[in-house]
Design a protein around this motif. Structure first.
Motif, PDB file in Angstrom:
ATOM      1  N   ASN A   1     -18.176  -9.709 -21.098  1.00 24.54           N
ATOM      2  CA  ASN A   1     -17.134 -10.665 -20.739  1.00 24.54           C
ATOM      3  C   ASN A   1     -16.019 -10.679 -21.791  1.00 24.54           C
TER       4      ASN A   1
ATOM      5  N   THR B   1     -13.772  -7.588 -21.493  1.00 22.43           N
ATOM      6  CA  THR B   1     -12.848  -7.554 -20.352  1.00 22.43           C
ATOM      7  C   THR B   1     -11.957  -8.786 -20.329  1.00 22.43           C
TER       8      THR B   1
ATOM      9  N   ILE C   1     -23.586  -6.529 -14.455  1.00 21.15           N
ATOM     10  CA  ILE C   1     -22.234  -6.265 -13.968  1.00 21.15           C
ATOM     11  C   ILE C   1     -22.116  -4.792 -13.575  1.00 21.15           C
ATOM     12  N   HIS C   2     -21.544  -4.542 -12.403  1.00 20.65           N
ATOM     13  CA  HIS C   2     -21.286  -3.148 -12.002  1.00 20.65           C
ATOM     14  C   HIS C   2     -20.141  -2.620 -12.854  1.00 20.65           C
TER      15      HIS C   2
ATOM     16  N   THR D   1     -16.812  -1.599 -10.466  1.00 12.83           N
ATOM     17  CA  THR D   1     -16.151  -2.665  -9.700  1.00 12.83           C
ATOM     18  C   THR D   1     -15.992  -3.949 -10.498  1.00 12.83           C
ATOM     19  N   GLY D   2     -16.805  -4.091 -11.560  1.00 14.62           N
ATOM     20  CA  GLY D   2     -16.762  -5.325 -12.332  1.00 14.62           C
ATOM     21  C   GLY D   2     -17.443  -6.491 -11.640  1.00 14.62           C
ATOM     22  N   GLU D   3     -18.097  -6.231 -10.499  1.00 12.25           N
ATOM     23  CA  GLU D   3     -18.738  -7.300  -9.740  1.00 12.25           C
ATOM     24  C   GLU D   3     -20.109  -7.649 -10.326  1.00 12.25           C
ATOM     25  N   GLU D   4     -20.442  -8.913 -10.209  1.00 13.64           N
ATOM     26  CA  GLU D   4     -21.757  -9.379 -10.662  1.00 13.64           C
ATOM     27  C   GLU D   4     -22.802  -9.013  -9.620  1.00 13.64           C
ATOM     28  N   GLU D   5     -23.785  -8.213 -10.028  1.00 16.47           N
ATOM     29  CA  GLU D   5     -24.856  -7.814  -9.114  1.00 16.47           C
ATOM     30  C   GLU D   5     -26.036  -8.787  -9.151  1.00 16.47           C
TER      31      GLU D   5
ATOM     32  N   ARG E   1     -27.823 -12.318 -11.559  1.00 17.08           N
ATOM     33  CA  ARG E   1     -27.791 -13.280 -12.664  1.00 17.08           C
ATOM     34  C   ARG E   1     -29.243 -13.618 -13.017  1.00 17.08           C
TER      35      ARG E   1
ATOM     36  N   SER F   1     -25.310   0.090 -12.662  1.00 15.12           N
ATOM     37  CA  SER F   1     -25.417  -1.103 -13.503  1.00 15.12           C
ATOM     38  C   SER F   1     -26.575  -0.981 -14.492  1.00 15.12           C
TER      39      SER F   1
END
Length: 1002
Positions: free
Chosen positions: A8, A11, A338-339, A342-346, A348, A366
């Motif tokens: 985090n 980025t 985090i991927h 894509t930066g997407e959360e896969e 938690r 990831s």
């Protein structure tokens, strides 16, 4: 530097870089908080107490999680000692920041020892953690506690240890931390050990929970860290002056005040001290949140005048209400997969279990991204899981890893499973649907407590593994059955998911409560776990209560909650699942039955504090046509207050019976013997006694009861089978003798014709199975490791094949409270005319001087036909005396609590829970032997209830009914008289000599 995943920050928006620098600066400042920390704790306790705190409560993990949130690298280390000599030696050579002492009977007396420690080490805080009971409270009131910083009460929940450490650390650091960054303070004023021991752990839970929820609103992980490091301090005061001093010192940083009403002011107990404190605070601050708690509803109005929230401490939902008040008035994570593209959360992940469940579902990209950067091991380091973190840090992943990622996932998964098993000393594994198989032995579903029975089973399993002597019995394996525990968090989730608390806490009938619970649904994940568990089982299953308070040291709830036995259905796992889920819900319902609530009231517990775990356990035994049962079951105790002949109390005692153990627990006929003298069995000493006093029936599970619908009576699907019916099962071979009517003799073993008698002669006299030796070893080791007298339950499967692979199953262990109060006079020398009752077979120990009431069943009223009415009347009187807070003596014919109405009055413990003396009186037409093995035996010993067995018609004790009949009655019916005296009827019991007396008032 932070130990959290840094993706985090990497980025983050460049525009925020000045803020990030500022946060780093603040981080440096926050790093200087909590400079006075507890690194080493000396835990002065028995091995069992340490096991409960460190294993069942997994206190290390809780402390590690809290330290992670504070970014501290060195969580406290616990060092266990069990003698003063060990403690003194360690204090001389090592540095400790905290001493916690747990008194264990008379073997650990911390008060005098603490004085000498304080002289040498005046800066080390000393905390006494003691079981909660009336006798302990009286003892502390008479002790010099000048060397003790705090006395806390052990209420069965290991959260107390975390709270003690945090409370002392807060006290050590509050001044510096408040002055440096303005950390907030919560003031809690309470002088009752029992109450603040219950509330302080919950206060910390609320603060941590709310701080974590608050930190999720932060802009990034660094700010989250800063917010958690600034959590409010909690300071405990125990008087008006102490509370006022803390307020004056920290009033500019006071988040809120929680106060009791009645405590010391100006050196004297003041019933309005809390109100006075609030008034003084209100003069200085009109808006500070105040919460007033009291056992007196009359204080509600005074709290309202001060604009303070009010809580009734006697509320069944006190802790829930406190949580709501703090949330309303005080106003107050995770690992991210985090991927990389894509930066997407896969995913938690909140805890280690979450990582274990997630590792197979995240993408290859990831997984590679986080493993190659050591993000997972860094997260584990931050949570103080050092061995696992070190292991996973050494996984090397090359660029071309697509084919290897399946292996990497499995390595991580296996490492977590292995770590968790090691964490629990190889005793309690974490249940995984795809990992639990026929080779698994003990697993837990959930993150909460194992409860009393579960805790005991885990301790037994660890004890067996620690002691190689258990392997010395040829042809016999000593073990526990295959077990899975549904931890207490499953209970909480079930109750909240179905919103059951309002109706459960109401005065609804038991049958209606059960019906509502059966209509409720279990969490879907739990159902899936149970389905997987059934895939590894090939026998019936016992669904047993394992409550948080059950079988605790001073407050065992033995026999209060339900146990259901579910038959095995090899044709349909789905049908088995339906039966198991119904049984689980029924056990949950039993927490809120009328008897349970009455028992909670009698033991001064709040039902809201009770949490139910459930033990799912293979039932020991084999199937024989339509029934299932073990060869025999038993209960053994390391302390025997009914010694016969050469037996000594410390030799212990055992009761065994063919079939399921519920037969013994319900007061059925069993064989009683001391493991030290297995040949001396009173019940088989004469032909007449053998025929009359041995087992006629046994309990077995009804395998035809395939439509399993739980009832309030948990024994609804058990068979009561005549002993002779087992002849065709082939299970009488070692345990029965044959009565030859023609010769009028009993022959050991099975012979054609004749009546079969359960004598266990071949086992006890001819040692075809080493039962006595096993019991002696188990009782010796278990008592030594628990640090107190104990009781065990067991079952045995005998193998009649040439291989003779017998199995001795340990099912349960719980402590017996052994009072050491000295009896200085010869009770037997007291003249009969001065006594209402004298007894030569007395159970219990000590002197009771506060008895004014005596309830007795008229001897002529004893009849099986009258027993239901007598039971109802006794229950009503008992309830009334509970309301009046009066204890009493109870006298009646036959065996109290017997399931057989012909043997006595079939009361349950809650019906007689306020009695402090219970007397079994024989009648002229038959002699009653001492009643042992009833399910409330444990409660008698725990609450110091005396139990007399007398047979006046045979000059075995005296019972002056003429004297009682001449006294005026408070209540009288056709069956019962209740007499109340103006002066106390003193009870004296010498348990070592088995003598007891109830004196006429002076």
């Amino acid at each position: 530097m932070s130990h959290f995943v840094t993706v985090n920050l990497q980025t983050a928006n460049p525009m925020n870089s000045p803020s990030i620098k500022k946060l780093y600066f603040k981080d440096t400042s926050f790093a200087n908080l909590m400079t006075h920390r507890i690194y080493n704790v000396l835990l002065y306790a028995s091995k069992y107490d340490a096991f409960v705190l460190e294993e069942d409560g997994r206190i290390d993990e809780q402390i590690f999680n809290e330290y992670t949130s504070l970014n501290l690298r060195y969580p406290p280390r616990f060092t266990l000692v069990s003698t003063a000599e060990e403690a003194n030696a360690l204090l001389a050579e090592r540095k400790f920041e905290l001493i916690i002492s747990m008194p264990s009977g008379d073997s650990i007396n911390p008060f005098e020892w603490a004085k000498s420690v304080k002289l040498q080490f005046p800066d080390i805080p000393i905390v006494v953690l003691t079981p909660f009971s009336k006798s302990v409270s009286q003892r502390i009131a008479n002790e010099d506690v000048s060397a003790i910083d705090y006395v806390f009460s052990w209420l069965g929940n290991s959260d107390i240890l975390l709270a003690i450490i945090k409370l002392i650390e807060d006290r050590m650091n509050v001044e510096e931390d408040v002055n440096s960054v303005g950390v907030q303070v919560i003031l809690f004023v309470e002088d009752s050990i029992r109450w603040y021991s219950s509330i302080v752990p919950h206060l910390y839970k609320f603060v941590f929970m709310q701080s974590r929820s608050f930190m999720t609103e932060a802009l990034n992980e660094h700010e989250q860290m800063l917010r958690m490091r600034g959590r409010p301090k909690i300071l405990l005061a125990r008087s008006y002056e102490e509370g006022m001093a803390i307020y004056e010192k920290y009033k500019k940083n006071m988040l809120g005040v929680i106060t009791d009403v009645s405590y010391s002011q100006d050196g004297m107990k003041n019933k309005s001290a809390g109100i006075n404190l609030c008034k003084a605070i209100r003069l200085q601050d009109s808006y500070i949140p105040l919460i007033v708690e009291s056992t007196e509803e009359a204080n509600h109005a005074a709290a309202d005048e001060l604009k303070a929230a009010f809580l009734n401490k006697m509320s069944k939902t006190l802790l829930l209400e406190l949580r709501e008040k703090i949330t309303d008035n005080f106003g107050f994570g995770d690992f991210l997969f985090i991927h990389p593209i894509t930066g997407e959360e896969e995913a938690r992940v909140q805890n280690l279990r979450g990582l274990q469940e997630t590792i197979f579902s995240i993408s290859n990209e990831s997984l590679y991204y986080h493993v190659s950067r050591n993000n997972i091991s860094r997260w584990l380091y931050s949570r103080a899981m050092f061995p696992l973190a070190e292991f996973l840090k050494n996984i090397n992943v090359d660029n071309d890893v697509a084919s290897d990622l399946t292996r990497v996932r499995q390595i991580i998964f296996d490492a977590i499973v292995h770590y968790r098993k090691v964490k629990n000393r190889g005793v309690v594994a974490v249940f995984q649907r795809d990992r639990f198989d026929q080779y698994s032995n003990f697993a837990r579903i959930g993150e909460g407590s194992l409860g009393g029975k579960g805790r005991g089973l885990a301790f037994i399993d660890a004890m067996i593994k620690r002691n190689e002597s258990f392997e010395n019995f040829e042809h016999t394996q000593i073990t526990i059955p295959k077990t899975v525990v549904l931890c207490t968090d499953n209970f909480t989730e079930f109750m909240e998911l179905n919103q059951l608390y309002p109706l459960a806490l109401s005065d609804m009938q038991d049958e209606d409560i059960l019906a509502h619970f059966l209509k409720a649904r279990l969490p879907q994940q739990l159902i899936a776990d149970l389905h997987a568990f059934l895939g590894a089982i090939a026998s019936p299953i016992a669904v047993r209560s394992s409550s948080l308070l059950e079988d605790s040291h001073y407050q065992p709830f033995a026999g209060i909650y339900s146990t259901y036995m579910v038959p095995y259905n090899p044709q349909s796992r789905t049908h088995m699942l339906v039966m198991i889920t119904e049984a689980v819900k029924a056990v949950y319902a039993s927490v809120f039955y009328r008897d349970s609530k009455a028992y909670m009231t009698a033991t001064k517990n709040v039902i809201d504090e009770e949490k139910m775990a459930i033990v799912l356990q293979e039932i020991c035994g084999n199937a024989y046509d339509n029934r299932f049962y073990p060869s025999f079951s038993g209960v053994a105790r390391s302390l025997n207050y009914y010694p016969i002949g050469a037996e000594k109390p410390e030799d212990g005692i055992a009761n065994i019976a063919m079939g399921l153990g519920k037969h013994i627990m319900d007061g059925g006929m069993s064989l009683r013997f001391s493991p030290a003298y297995p040949n001396n069995v009173l019940q088989t000493s004469t032909l007449e006694l053998t025929l009359r006093e041995t087992q006629k029936f046994f309990n077995a599970l009804d395998l035809n009861e395939t439509n399993f619908v739980p009832q309030v009576d948990d024994g609804f699907n058990l068979l009561k089978v005549p002993v002779d019916d087992a002849l065709k099962d082939g299970t009488l071979q070692y345990i029965a003798s044959t009565y030859n009517l023609q010769d009028n003799v009993i022959q050991n073993g099975l012979y054609d014709g004749g009546h079969k008698v359960i004598t266990f002669a071949n086992i006890l006299q001819h040692d075809v199975f080493p039962l006595a030796d096993i019991l002696k070893e188990v009782l010796r080791i278990a008592q030594a490791e628990m640090g107190r007298p104990i009781e065990i339950e067991f079952a045995v499967n005998l193998d009649y094949s040439p291989a003779k692979q017998h199995v001795f199953y340990l099912l349960q262990i719980r402590p017996i409270v052994d009072s050491k109060e000295m009896i200085n006079e010869d009770i037997g020398a007291i003249a009969d005319e001065n006594a209402i009752i004298t007894c030569k077979s007395a159970l219990g120990h000590g002197v009771t001087t506060d008895l004014y009431d005596l309830v007795y069943v008229k001897p002529e009223a004893f009849s099986a036909a009258n027993n239901p009415k007598i039971t109802t009347e006794i229950e009503r009187i008992n309830r009334q005396l509970i309301a009046e807070n009066r204890h009493y003596a109870l006298v009646g014919p036959g065996r109290w609590g017997s399931a057989d109405p012909w043997l006595g009055i079939p009361v349950k413990w809650p019906h007689i829970s306020n009695a402090r003396l219970i007397v079994e009186s024989g009648l002229s037409n038959y002699r009653v032997d001492p009643s042992q093995g009833t399910h409330f035996f444990q409660n008698l010993t725990s609450f110091g209830v005396a139990y007399f067995t007398i047979n006046p018609y045979q000059q075995d004790g005296t019972y002056d009914t003429a004297y009682l009949n001449a006294q005026p009655a408070v209540y009288e019916s056709d069956y019962i008289r209740h007499v109340r005296f103006d002066k106390p009827i003193v009870m004296k019991v010498d348990g070592r000599k088995n003598k007891g007396v109830l004196l006429k008032p002076e």
